[in-house]
Enzyme design. Structure first.
Site, PDB file in Angstrom:
ATOM      1  N   GLY A  85       2.656  -6.373  -3.102  1.00  0.00           N
ATOM      2  CA  GLY A  85       4.212  -6.327  -2.171  1.00  0.00           C
ATOM      3  C   GLY A  85       5.426  -5.533  -2.506  1.00  0.00           C
ATOM      4  N   GLU A 126      -5.610  16.100  -4.464  1.00  0.00           N
ATOM      5  CA  GLU A 126      -6.850  16.215  -3.386  1.00  0.00           C
ATOM      6  C   GLU A 126      -7.964  15.587  -2.794  1.00  0.00           C
ATOM      7  OE1 GLU A 126      -7.022  20.478  -2.509  1.00  0.00           O
ATOM      8  OE2 GLU A 126      -4.534  20.704  -2.561  1.00  0.00           O
ATOM      9  N   GLU A 160       3.051  -5.271 -12.421  1.00  0.00           N
ATOM     10  CA  GLU A 160       3.332  -4.708 -11.089  1.00  0.00           C
ATOM     11  C   GLU A 160       3.707  -6.022 -10.391  1.00  0.00           C
ATOM     12  OE1 GLU A 160       0.285  -2.607  -7.742  1.00  0.00           O
ATOM     13  OE2 GLU A 160      -0.703  -1.620  -9.626  1.00  0.00           O
ATOM     14  N   GLY A 161       4.146  -5.700  -9.516  1.00  0.00           N
ATOM     15  CA  GLY A 161       3.816  -7.307  -8.405  1.00  0.00           C
ATOM     16  C   GLY A 161       3.300  -7.307  -7.445  1.00  0.00           C
ATOM     17  N   ASP A 174       0.676  -1.250  -0.218  1.00  0.00           N
ATOM     18  CA  ASP A 174      -0.120   0.264  -0.200  1.00  0.00           C
ATOM     19  C   ASP A 174       0.973   1.670  -0.423  1.00  0.00           C
ATOM     20  OD1 ASP A 174      -2.330  -1.681   0.156  1.00  0.00           O
ATOM     21  OD2 ASP A 174      -2.733  -1.398   1.796  1.00  0.00           O
ATOM     22  N   THR A 206       0.279   1.362  -7.287  1.00  0.00           N
ATOM     23  CA  THR A 206      -1.307   0.323  -7.809  1.00  0.00           C
ATOM     24  C   THR A 206      -1.662   2.440  -8.409  1.00  0.00           C
ATOM     25  OG1 THR A 206      -1.772  -1.172  -7.101  1.00  0.00           O
ATOM     26  CG2 THR A 206      -3.381   0.343  -8.735  1.00  0.00           C
ATOM     27  N   LYS A 210      -0.992  -7.283 -13.767  1.00  0.00           N
ATOM     28  CA  LYS A 210      -0.827  -7.664 -12.250  1.00  0.00           C
ATOM     29  C   LYS A 210      -1.095  -9.432 -11.989  1.00  0.00           C
ATOM     30  CE  LYS A 210      -0.860  -6.658  -7.348  1.00  0.00           C
ATOM     31  NZ  LYS A 210      -0.644  -5.619  -6.576  1.00  0.00           N
TER      32      LYS A 210
END
Length: 230
Positions: A110, A197, A107-108, A13, A17, A37
């Site tokens: 973690g 924002e 994209e891995g 996190d 992404t 992914k």
């Protein structure tokens, strides 16, 4: 011919992404990049592929199906055991190698030391695939340590690192963080983008990516025109 590249992060996190969403929003259509992914854990309906699809409103043709998909929100080694599935690193490696010369953002799951099986770490898969890597770090306090550790783990294994990119909340430390990591980490800072924002519609996100992501084209030019053949 193209160039696949691997997006990893300094932790879970951290913003991989978000970075991938920005990249796909800005460059998928113009350079025909696909998002992949490769291992997804957690509910598929709330997975990263579906998130980027909804965020960017790109057609299905820009997304590849994960090689492994688990409902359990945990490390792949644990999720696969919980669901009675054998995750085969050789299968993952073969799938990655097939896409190595295509324009694909991989994209891995973690960070680099997340275990894919009980004895096979993500970083070994990255190393064996020989894909160039972009490391995503946070703009916030602690990112110098976390990003330098990740860069050191990759470069000490002779894994090609294209650079690092910082994402997160606007932070008065972020410019110094980026400069310090670049000076000490042996990898270029490819850029920095703060979170918007407020929640954005797909059209608003496309505008946001166009105006706030990779404003100097460091990311795309580095991927498309690497100094060395990997």
């Amino acid at each position: 011919m193209g160039q696949a590249f691997y997006v990893t992060g300094t932790g879970t996190d951290i913003g991989k992404t978000f970075f991938s969403s920005l990249f796909m929003a800005k460059y998928a259509e113009s350079f025909q990049f696909r998002y992949w992914k490769i291992v997804q854990t957690g509910a598929p309906s709330a997975g990263d592929t579906e998130f980027i699809r909804k965020t960017t409103n790109l057609p299905d043709s820009f997304f590849m199906k994960p090689a492994y998909e688990f409902a359990t929100p945990a490390s792949p080694h644990y999720a696969s055991k919980q669901e009675g599935v054998i995750l085969d690193p050789k299968h993952l490696l073969n799938e990655l190698i097939k896409e190595r010369k295509t324009n694909t953002l991989v994209e891995g799951a973690g960070g680099v030391f997340v275990p894919l099986t009980d004895d096979y770490l993500t970083i070994k898969g990255i190393q064996e695939s020989n894909l160039p890597v972009i490391v995503i770090g946070s703009t916030e306090l602690g990112t110098i340590n976390h990003t330098l550790l990740t860069l050191d783990a990759l470069t000490s294994r002779f894994i090609p690192v294209l650079g690092f990119y910082l994402v997160g909340q606007n932070n008065p430390l972020q410019t110094d963080n980026a400069e310090t990591i670049q000076r000490l980490g042996g990898a270029p800072c490819l850029g920095l983008t703060n979170f918007p924002e407020q929640k954005l519609s797909p059209n608003e996100f496309l505008d946001f990516a166009k105006n706030h992501f990779d404003t100097n084209r460091n990311v795309i030019d580095t991927i498309l025109n690497p100094d060395d053949e990997f």
